[in-house]
Design a protein around this motif. Sequence first.
Motif, short mmCIF file in Angstrom:
data_model
loop_
_atom_site.label_atom_id
_atom_site.label_comp_id
_atom_site.label_asym_id
_atom_site.label_seq_id
_atom_site.Cartn_x
_atom_site.Cartn_y
_atom_site.Cartn_z
N THR A 60 22.74 23.22 45.73
CA THR A 60 22.99 22.04 46.56
C THR A 60 24.48 21.78 46.67
OG1 THR A 60 20.89 21.11 45.83
CG2 THR A 60 22.43 19.60 46.85
N ALA A 106 16.28 17.49 45.75
CA ALA A 106 16.73 18.87 45.82
C ALA A 106 16.97 19.43 44.42
CB ALA A 106 17.99 18.98 46.67
N PHE A 111 13.56 21.04 48.34
CA PHE A 111 14.66 21.10 49.34
C PHE A 111 14.18 20.71 50.73
CE2 PHE A 111 16.10 23.91 45.98
CZ PHE A 111 17.43 23.53 45.86
#
Length: 115
Positions: A60, A106, A111
């Motif tokens: 991320t 996430a 996600f």
Amino acid sequence: MNKIVNFLGKPRTIENVIKNRKISWLELFYDLIFAVVFSRLTESLLEHQTLTGFINAILTFFWLIWGWGELSGYFDNHGNDSIINILIINIDMILIGLASIFIPEAVNGNFHYIT
């Protein structure tokens, strides 16, 4: 088409260097958005202290920092006060702000919302 380009403005070319260029308030606010991203990432990583959580946080982080680098590089090389450039940075700030809402999901492995 030329009328639209003239109205929106054209990005400056890389050869057109602005001497003594100052950072705009909009660019500083854009950087501040990423302070929120880092805060959300570290908070989420503290909640999910596993190898999977760490890998998801790294993925991320690199995805968001890549976007920051691309837009910052664009404004360093082509930025000016045209309407199109202001729209680009505002839309990106809104999207990054929305993405930061879903950083905990996430890091947890979901996600779906951040993408």
